[in-house]
Design an enzyme around this catalytic site. Structure first.
Site, mmCIF file in Angstrom:
data_model
loop_
_atom_site.group_PDB
_atom_site.id
_atom_site.type_symbol
_atom_site.label_atom_id
_atom_site.label_comp_id
_atom_site.label_asym_id
_atom_site.label_seq_id
_atom_site.Cartn_x
_atom_site.Cartn_y
_atom_site.Cartn_z
ATOM 1 N N ASP A 26 1.845 -23.940 -36.505
ATOM 2 C CA ASP A 26 1.657 -25.244 -37.152
ATOM 3 C C ASP A 26 0.914 -26.220 -36.234
ATOM 4 O O ASP A 26 1.022 -26.122 -35.010
ATOM 5 C CB ASP A 26 3.044 -25.797 -37.521
ATOM 6 N N GLY A 27 0.200 -27.145 -36.845
ATOM 7 C CA GLY A 27 -0.423 -28.231 -36.076
ATOM 8 C C GLY A 27 -1.935 -28.105 -35.919
ATOM 9 O O GLY A 27 -2.548 -28.881 -35.187
ATOM 10 N N GLY A 29 -4.248 -28.802 -38.164
ATOM 11 C CA GLY A 29 -4.887 -29.982 -38.747
ATOM 12 C C GLY A 29 -4.806 -31.165 -37.783
ATOM 13 O O GLY A 29 -5.800 -31.869 -37.559
ATOM 14 N N ARG A 30 -3.619 -31.372 -37.200
ATOM 15 C CA ARG A 30 -3.446 -32.507 -36.280
ATOM 16 C C ARG A 30 -4.290 -32.330 -35.009
ATOM 17 O O ARG A 30 -4.823 -33.272 -34.471
ATOM 18 C CB ARG A 30 -1.961 -32.663 -35.915
ATOM 19 N N TRP A 31 -4.407 -31.080 -34.575
ATOM 20 C CA TRP A 31 -5.237 -30.806 -33.387
ATOM 21 C C TRP A 31 -6.672 -31.259 -33.658
ATOM 22 O O TRP A 31 -7.304 -31.911 -32.829
ATOM 23 C CB TRP A 31 -5.193 -29.309 -33.066
ATOM 24 N N HIS A 43 -8.108 -24.694 -37.575
ATOM 25 C CA HIS A 43 -7.753 -23.308 -37.925
ATOM 26 C C HIS A 43 -8.613 -22.323 -37.112
ATOM 27 O O HIS A 43 -8.124 -21.300 -36.654
ATOM 28 C CB HIS A 43 -7.953 -23.053 -39.417
ATOM 29 N N GLU A 73 2.613 -21.464 -50.706
ATOM 30 C CA GLU A 73 2.434 -22.900 -51.015
ATOM 31 C C GLU A 73 1.061 -23.416 -50.547
ATOM 32 O O GLU A 73 0.613 -24.476 -50.972
ATOM 33 C CB GLU A 73 3.526 -23.748 -50.350
ATOM 34 N N LEU A 137 2.340 -2.381 -30.335
ATOM 35 C CA LEU A 137 2.802 -3.608 -31.010
ATOM 36 C C LEU A 137 2.532 -3.566 -32.523
ATOM 37 O O LEU A 137 1.445 -3.195 -32.953
ATOM 38 C CB LEU A 137 2.042 -4.809 -30.403
ATOM 39 N N ARG A 193 8.285 -22.199 -33.784
ATOM 40 C CA ARG A 193 7.433 -23.076 -34.598
ATOM 41 C C ARG A 193 6.798 -24.123 -33.694
ATOM 42 O O ARG A 193 7.492 -24.789 -32.929
ATOM 43 C CB ARG A 193 8.232 -23.766 -35.704
ATOM 44 N N LEU A 200 12.001 -23.986 -41.560
ATOM 45 C CA LEU A 200 11.537 -22.602 -41.716
ATOM 46 C C LEU A 200 10.401 -22.477 -42.730
ATOM 47 O O LEU A 200 9.672 -21.481 -42.731
ATOM 48 C CB LEU A 200 12.682 -21.696 -42.144
ATOM 49 N N GLU A 212 17.189 -16.642 -33.527
ATOM 50 C CA GLU A 212 17.216 -17.854 -32.713
ATOM 51 C C GLU A 212 15.951 -18.632 -33.061
ATOM 52 O O GLU A 212 14.912 -18.034 -33.374
ATOM 53 C CB GLU A 212 17.199 -17.503 -31.217
HETATM 54 C C1 FPP Z 1 -0.578 -24.807 -40.295
HETATM 55 O O1 FPP Z 1 -1.208 -25.910 -39.675
HETATM 56 C C2 FPP Z 1 -1.457 -23.651 -40.209
HETATM 57 C C3 FPP Z 1 -1.880 -22.910 -41.266
HETATM 58 C C4 FPP Z 1 -1.487 -23.190 -42.658
HETATM 59 C C5 FPP Z 1 -2.816 -21.797 -41.091
HETATM 60 C C6 FPP Z 1 -2.637 -20.987 -39.865
HETATM 61 C C7 FPP Z 1 -3.799 -20.095 -39.708
HETATM 62 C C8 FPP Z 1 -4.360 -19.760 -38.528
HETATM 63 C C9 FPP Z 1 -3.835 -20.187 -37.222
HETATM 64 C C10 FPP Z 1 -5.552 -18.868 -38.504
HETATM 65 C C11 FPP Z 1 -5.341 -17.614 -39.291
HETATM 66 C C12 FPP Z 1 -6.161 -16.561 -38.771
HETATM 67 C C13 FPP Z 1 -6.000 -15.243 -39.010
HETATM 68 C C14 FPP Z 1 -6.774 -14.321 -38.233
HETATM 69 C C15 FPP Z 1 -5.095 -14.720 -40.023
HETATM 70 P P1 FPP Z 1 -1.562 -27.192 -40.558
HETATM 71 O O2 FPP Z 1 -2.920 -27.025 -41.075
HETATM 72 O O3 FPP Z 1 -0.506 -27.403 -41.581
HETATM 73 O O4 FPP Z 1 -1.522 -28.318 -39.453
HETATM 74 P P2 FPP Z 1 -1.062 -29.827 -39.653
HETATM 75 O O5 FPP Z 1 0.408 -29.783 -39.979
HETATM 76 O O6 FPP Z 1 -1.325 -30.431 -38.321
HETATM 77 O O7 FPP Z 1 -1.887 -30.405 -40.749
#
Ligand code: FPP
Length: 245
Positions: A26-27, A29-31, A43, A73, A137, A193, A200, A212
């Site tokens: 997660d994060g 978008g904020r990054w 992403h 979602e 893995l 997370r 979750l 955990e």
């Molecule tokens: C949540 O951050 C992230 C996602 C919904 C997508 C995660 C996907 C990747 C990291 C890349 C996937 C790549 C492969 C190879 C499968 P957010 O966009 O909700 O962030 P925010 O909460 O800051 O807006």
């Protein structure tokens, strides 16, 4: 066991390593927002963290790593973002599959792939097929995955068998439900997370029953080896009782 010297305390420790780690990445978008960039750039940057997490998981000797790449979602996000996210698995596999295969990594997918764009589905199917015999893995991408969705499918399939008389209601137990889940992933030992959120979000609800939970403020594109090992250290500080004493 993993030998580790904590860089802050300089204390050497032997860490016991969880078998199955699941990450809510997660994060992104904020990054991107922090840098004045469009969300999709977050992403893209997040893919680099995936690479590093896979390497770290291998170094630590983790058996399975499940990554929440797209939830049931996430379709409600703007079309441009959904379409970008859908392209990432193919892009990632084009550049990384060869090396993953050489490293004996088995690529798996959890989620309903029938709704994915054809190109994405074909890319993940190819990765699954090519690596099916690998014994290193297990790298599981949760794509169009939802914990409730998975449970609904399992309940439906059992209901059909009860209706036809091949299963008695009394025979339904933990094991049967677990076997009907579409992921077939083992129980999760540790859920990580990123980005400070503490929920979750419909991720591996059944499999995380005794997991955990480790929450970190670090945004996913900044999640590096040291943060992964920190999570393993925090896992080592817990006593897992599985409902016992
Ligand atoms: C949540 O951050 C992230 C996602 C919904 C997508 C995660 C996907 C990747 C990291 C890349 C996937 C790549 C492969 C190879 C499968 P957010 O966009 O909700 O962030 P925010 O909460 O800051 O807006």
């Amino acid at each position: 066991m993993f030998k580790w010297v904590n860089p802050k305390t300089k204390i050497e420790a032997e860490l016991s390593v969880p078998e199955h780690v699941a990450i809510i990445m997660d994060g992104n978008g904020r990054w991107a927002k922090k840098r004045g960039l469009p969300r999709i750039m977050g992403h893209r940057e997040g893919m680099k963290s995936i690479r590093e997490a896979v390497r770290t998981a291998q170094e630590l000797g983790i058996r399975s790593l499940t990554l929440y790449a797209f939830s049931t979602e996430n379709w409600t996000r703007p079309e441009e973002e959904v379409s970008f996210l859908m392209k990432l698995p193919k892009q990632f596999l084009e550049t990384d599959l060869k090396e993953l295969h050489e490293q004996n990594v088995r690529v798996l997918v959890a989620g309903d792939t029938s709704k994915l764009p054809r190109e994405t589905r074909e890319a993940v199917d190819e990765a699954r097929e090519r690596t099916v015999a690998n014994t290193g893995l297990n790298l599981v991408f949760a794509l169009n995955y939802g914990g409730r969705d998975e449970l609904v499918q399992a309940m439906r399939s059992i209901a059909v068998d009860v209706q036809s008389g091949s299963v008695r209601a009394d025979d339904i137990d933990d094991r049967m439900i677990g076997e009907r889940l579409m992921t077939h992933v083992q129980d999760v030992d540790l859920v990580i997370r990123t980005s400070g959120e503490q929920r979750l979000s419909n991720f591996l609800l059944w499999q995380s029953a005794y997991a955990e939970l480790h929450f970190t403020e670090v945004l996913w594109p900044e999640f590096k080896r040291e943060h992964f090992v920190e999570a393993i250290e925090s896992y080592n500080a817990r006593t897992r009782r599985f409902g016992g004493v």
